[in-house]
Design a protein around this motif. Structure first.
Motif, PDB file in Angstrom:
ATOM      1  N   TYR A 174       0.876  -1.232   0.019  1.00  0.00           N
ATOM      2  CA  TYR A 174       0.038  -0.120   0.137  1.00  0.00           C
ATOM      3  C   TYR A 174       0.830   1.200  -0.202  1.00  0.00           C
ATOM      4  CZ  TYR A 174      -4.475  -2.425   0.681  1.00  0.00           C
ATOM      5  OH  TYR A 174      -5.587  -2.972   0.120  1.00  0.00           O
ATOM      6  N   SER A 186      -3.821   5.457  -4.718  1.00  0.00           N
ATOM      7  CA  SER A 186      -4.721   6.173  -3.756  1.00  0.00           C
ATOM      8  C   SER A 186      -4.055   6.927  -2.624  1.00  0.00           C
ATOM      9  CB  SER A 186      -5.805   5.430  -3.207  1.00  0.00           C
ATOM     10  OG  SER A 186      -5.157   4.297  -2.328  1.00  0.00           O
ATOM     11  N   VAL A 187      -3.112   6.298  -2.038  1.00  0.00           N
ATOM     12  CA  VAL A 187      -2.149   6.639  -0.851  1.00  0.00           C
ATOM     13  C   VAL A 187      -1.409   7.679  -1.391  1.00  0.00           C
ATOM     14  CG1 VAL A 187      -0.496   6.156   0.395  1.00  0.00           C
ATOM     15  CG2 VAL A 187      -2.217   4.523   0.268  1.00  0.00           C
ATOM     16  N   SER A 204      -3.210  10.818  -1.770  1.00  0.00           N
ATOM     17  CA  SER A 204      -3.562  11.473  -0.508  1.00  0.00           C
ATOM     18  C   SER A 204      -2.631  12.170  -0.140  1.00  0.00           C
ATOM     19  CB  SER A 204      -4.192  10.300   0.560  1.00  0.00           C
ATOM     20  OG  SER A 204      -3.091   9.607   0.891  1.00  0.00           O
ATOM     21  N   LEU A 213      -3.974  12.157   3.709  1.00  0.00           N
ATOM     22  CA  LEU A 213      -3.325  10.776   3.980  1.00  0.00           C
ATOM     23  C   LEU A 213      -4.026   9.986   5.064  1.00  0.00           C
ATOM     24  CD1 LEU A 213      -0.878   8.808   3.748  1.00  0.00           C
ATOM     25  CD2 LEU A 213       0.435  10.391   5.133  1.00  0.00           C
ATOM     26  N   GLN A 233      -7.510   8.633   4.011  1.00  0.00           N
ATOM     27  CA  GLN A 233      -7.116   7.666   3.122  1.00  0.00           C
ATOM     28  C   GLN A 233      -6.979   6.342   3.629  1.00  0.00           C
ATOM     29  OE1 GLN A 233      -8.138   8.344  -0.010  1.00  0.00           O
ATOM     30  NE2 GLN A 233      -7.891   5.962  -0.456  1.00  0.00           N
ATOM     31  N   VAL A 234      -6.003   6.178   4.663  1.00  0.00           N
ATOM     32  CA  VAL A 234      -5.618   5.065   5.238  1.00  0.00           C
ATOM     33  C   VAL A 234      -6.807   4.490   6.210  1.00  0.00           C
ATOM     34  CG1 VAL A 234      -3.025   5.469   5.212  1.00  0.00           C
ATOM     35  CG2 VAL A 234      -4.298   5.745   7.271  1.00  0.00           C
ATOM     36  N   ILE A 262      -9.068   2.906   3.639  1.00  0.00           N
ATOM     37  CA  ILE A 262      -8.534   1.306   3.255  1.00  0.00           C
ATOM     38  C   ILE A 262      -8.700   0.406   4.525  1.00  0.00           C
ATOM     39  CG2 ILE A 262      -6.412   0.271   2.447  1.00  0.00           C
ATOM     40  CD1 ILE A 262      -5.701   2.956   1.224  1.00  0.00           C
ATOM     41  N   LEU A 283      -1.797  -0.486   7.750  1.00  0.00           N
ATOM     42  CA  LEU A 283      -2.112   0.812   7.022  1.00  0.00           C
ATOM     43  C   LEU A 283      -1.657   2.209   8.005  1.00  0.00           C
ATOM     44  CD1 LEU A 283      -4.595  -0.727   5.143  1.00  0.00           C
ATOM     45  CD2 LEU A 283      -3.342   1.160   4.066  1.00  0.00           C
ATOM     46  N   VAL A 321       1.716   2.429   7.228  1.00  0.00           N
ATOM     47  CA  VAL A 321       2.047   3.333   5.919  1.00  0.00           C
ATOM     48  C   VAL A 321       1.994   4.721   5.994  1.00  0.00           C
ATOM     49  CG1 VAL A 321       0.891   3.639   3.784  1.00  0.00           C
ATOM     50  CG2 VAL A 321       1.165   1.226   4.441  1.00  0.00           C
ATOM     51  N   ALA A 322       0.871   5.189   6.901  1.00  0.00           N
ATOM     52  CA  ALA A 322       0.698   6.710   6.966  1.00  0.00           C
ATOM     53  C   ALA A 322       2.030   7.392   7.998  1.00  0.00           C
ATOM     54  CB  ALA A 322      -0.578   6.908   8.184  1.00  0.00           C
ATOM     55  N   TRP A 358       5.041   7.578   5.571  1.00  0.00           N
ATOM     56  CA  TRP A 358       4.871   8.707   4.736  1.00  0.00           C
ATOM     57  C   TRP A 358       4.905  10.052   5.622  1.00  0.00           C
ATOM     58  CZ3 TRP A 358       5.603   9.759   0.194  1.00  0.00           C
ATOM     59  CH2 TRP A 358       5.352   8.757  -0.938  1.00  0.00           C
TER      60      TRP A 358
END
Ligand SMILES: Nc1ncnc2c1ncn2[C@@H]1O[C@H](COP(=O)(O)OP(=O)(O)O)[C@@H](O)[C@H]1O
Ligand SMILES: [Mg+2]
Lengths: 253, 288
Positions: free
Chosen positions: B60, B65-66, B69, B240, B243-244, B247, B257, B260-261, B264
């Protein structure tokens, strides 16, 4: 021909503190006036009213025959718009005790700033002028240095060159050597002496009595917001008429 | 009279310069070893626990989409900081103005916008249409020149940018004011004595020196806002953090997820910190 500087009945207060209590003073063209006086007597304030960094409460300041900061209408003085005041200031150079060089600009940029942005002179003309002035104060090799890398004496010489870059009619010095180590005082006074020989009209506030004796055409002694006495250096320094002048000289000599 | 004889230094010392032996710091070494062990434990906990689902993270991290975001997060940050500091600078100058009305208005603005929580301010802007269904431009209490439906003009994105920027401006105003006050009064005097026009004095002499105090604080604010933009998730804007959430609500891979955030946000703030270093160096010119 009128005097370069004419002060008539100048008063200035900061709140309740009456700092200038009716100062009358004339500085003829091409002459050097040295102002002596104890700390707090109003010497800096006096210089600052002459280039309108400080507004007077009463009285008038004329430089080269023109009222400074005001326009006379009948018996009233109307304050000039800031643009006009700024233009008048470019004809008067001011050298501060603490140099006040712009630390983020190089020596050359310090010199060129006012001619370029206050006088809007072309760069092609200002660049050689800066070089000439730096050579004149003996710092031709320091054009690209930042002020912090220079000694106090060198910084003050740059500050003098910066004031000269406006090609002013009048130079004001507020204790130009008071912030310097004793061994650096001479190099700054030498530059000022050179200017005096070249016929620049100057008012110099200083405690350097030797300098006053050698360079001044007239010496004024200030105390408590008044010019107590004014005359040729020999008279004021060697045969002062006033008790307060004698007391002051006894302390600084 | 003779002075007492001073004992001559040992011959050897006179011939050879003395050698310096650095002191040992056994406790420092012990502390360093302890920290290493804790770091190793943390690394192992992150890597070996399958619940983190690193392969899902990888899947992801760069999903379109990520990435989109992340771009929205950057856009919100840039607009919030850009507009915030522009308005903040105006407010700081107003606050320092000798005109009492100007300085009081600036003071009032900072008071109001610093006091109300950002999330409330955002909801106010988002729901502006409830208060004023139509907006118009004209003379106060007089004729109107333009007239808009509030909903058309202030969508969620505009409301978010408006909310972030207006809130940021209050903080920026204080930072810029502090920076301006930190510049030595002699600099202002010298610039005035040289007859420099007011705008030039500010832009060429005062602000560049004020930047030395403004930049570190502004850096804090920017990094704060990168993460702070996550509050706009309440307006359903797909930045961001929102979005997570979308998901993981769909696939249930919550930890992966969130990671993931986090990665970033880490990357963004790292880049910004490096940029800050260079900006600080630029404004440090001429200083030791
Ligand atoms: N901007 C100001 N606000 C209030 N008081 C001032 C200000 N400038 C000077 N003064 C006061 O005015 C008096 C004269 O100051 P100054 O002209 O600097 O004296 P001098 O240069 O002879 O030492 C001092 O008492 C000083 O504290
Ligand atoms: Mg003084």
């Amino acid at each position: 021909m009128s005097a370069m500087v004419e002060l008539r009945g100048v008063h200035k207060s900061f709140g309740p503190l009456h700092v200038l209590r009716g100062v009358d003073l004339d500085v003829p063209r091409g002459q050097v006036l040295v102002v002596l006086g104890p700390s707090g007597s109003g010497k800096s304030t006096l210089l600052r009213t002459i280039n309108h960094l400080e507004k007077v409460d009463r009285g008038s300041v004329r430089v080269d025959g023109r009222l400074l900061g005001y326009r006379q209408v009948g018996e009233r003085l109307h304050e000039l718009p800031e643009r006009e005041v700024l233009r008048q200031r470019t004809q008067i150079g001011f050298v501060f005790q603490s140099f006040n060089l712009f630390p983020h600009l190089t020596v050359r940029q310090n010199l060129m700033e006012a001619p370029l942005s206050a006088q809007r002179r072309p760069r092609a003309e200002v660049e050689p002028l800066a070089e000439r002035l730096l050579a004149r104060v003996g710092l031709a090799d320091k054009a690209d240095a930042y002020p912090r890398t220079l000694s106090g004496g060198q910084q003050q010489r740059v500050a003098i060159a910066r004031a000269l870059a406006l090609e002013p009619k009048l130079l004001l010095f507020d204790e130009p050597t008071s912030a310097l180590d004793p061994e650096l005082v001479g190099e700054v006074l030498d530059v000022i002496k050179g200017l005096a020989r070249a016929g620049t009209t100057m008012i110099v506030v200083t405690h350097e009595i030797g300098f006053a004796r050698e360079v001044a055409d007239a010496v004024a002694f200030m105390d408590a917001g008044r010019v107590v006495e004014l005359g040729p250096p020999a008279q004021i320094l060697d045969a002062p008429a006033h008790e307060r002048t004698r007391a002051f000289l006894a302390k600084v000599l | 009279m003779t002075l007492p004889e001073v004992e001559a230094p040992a011959r050897q010392e006179a011939r050879r310069p003395l050698e310096v032996v650095t002191a040992r710091h056994p406790l420092r070494w012990l502390a360093a070893a302890g920290v290493l062990v804790v770091l190793a434990m943390a690394a192992s906990a992150l890597i070996t626990n399958p619940a983190w689902e690193w392969e899902v993270v990888g899947q992801y991290l760069f999903a379109p989409s990520v990435v989109r975001s992340v771009l929205l997060t950057l856009e919100l940050t840039a607009l919030g900081i850009g507009l915030g500091f522009a308005l903040g600078t105006v407010l700081a100058l107003m606050r320092l103005s000798p005109n009492r009305l100007l300085s009081s208005v600036a003071f009032g603005y900072v008071w109001l916008f610093r006091s109300v929580p950002l999330i409330l301010q955002l909801l106010f802007w988002y729901n502006l249409a409830l208060l004023y269904p139509r907006l118009s431009v004209g003379v106060p209490f007089g004729p109107e020149f333009f007239d808009f439906g509030t909903m058309d003009l202030v969508g969620p994105l505009t409301a978010a940018v408006l909310g972030l920027a207006l809130h940021q401006a209050a903080y920026a105003a204080e930072i810029v004011r502090g920076g301006l006050l930190s510049v030595d009064a002699g600099q202002r005097e010298a610039a005035a004595a040289l007859g420099l026009p007011p705008g030039r004095r500010l832009l060429r002499i005062i602000l560049p020196q004020a930047m030395r105090t403004i930049v570190p604080n502004a850096g804090n604010e920017i990094i704060g806002l990168v993460k702070g933009t996550s509050v706009v998730y309440i307006m359903a804007l797909p930045e961001l953090f929102y979005q997570v959430q979308v998901i993981y609500n769909r696939n249930g891979r919550v930890m992966a997820l969130l990671l993931v955030a986090a990665l970033w946000y880490l990357a963004l703030t790292t880049v910004l910190s490096i940029a800050q270093h260079y900006v600080e160096r630029h404004y440090g010119k001429g200083r030791a």
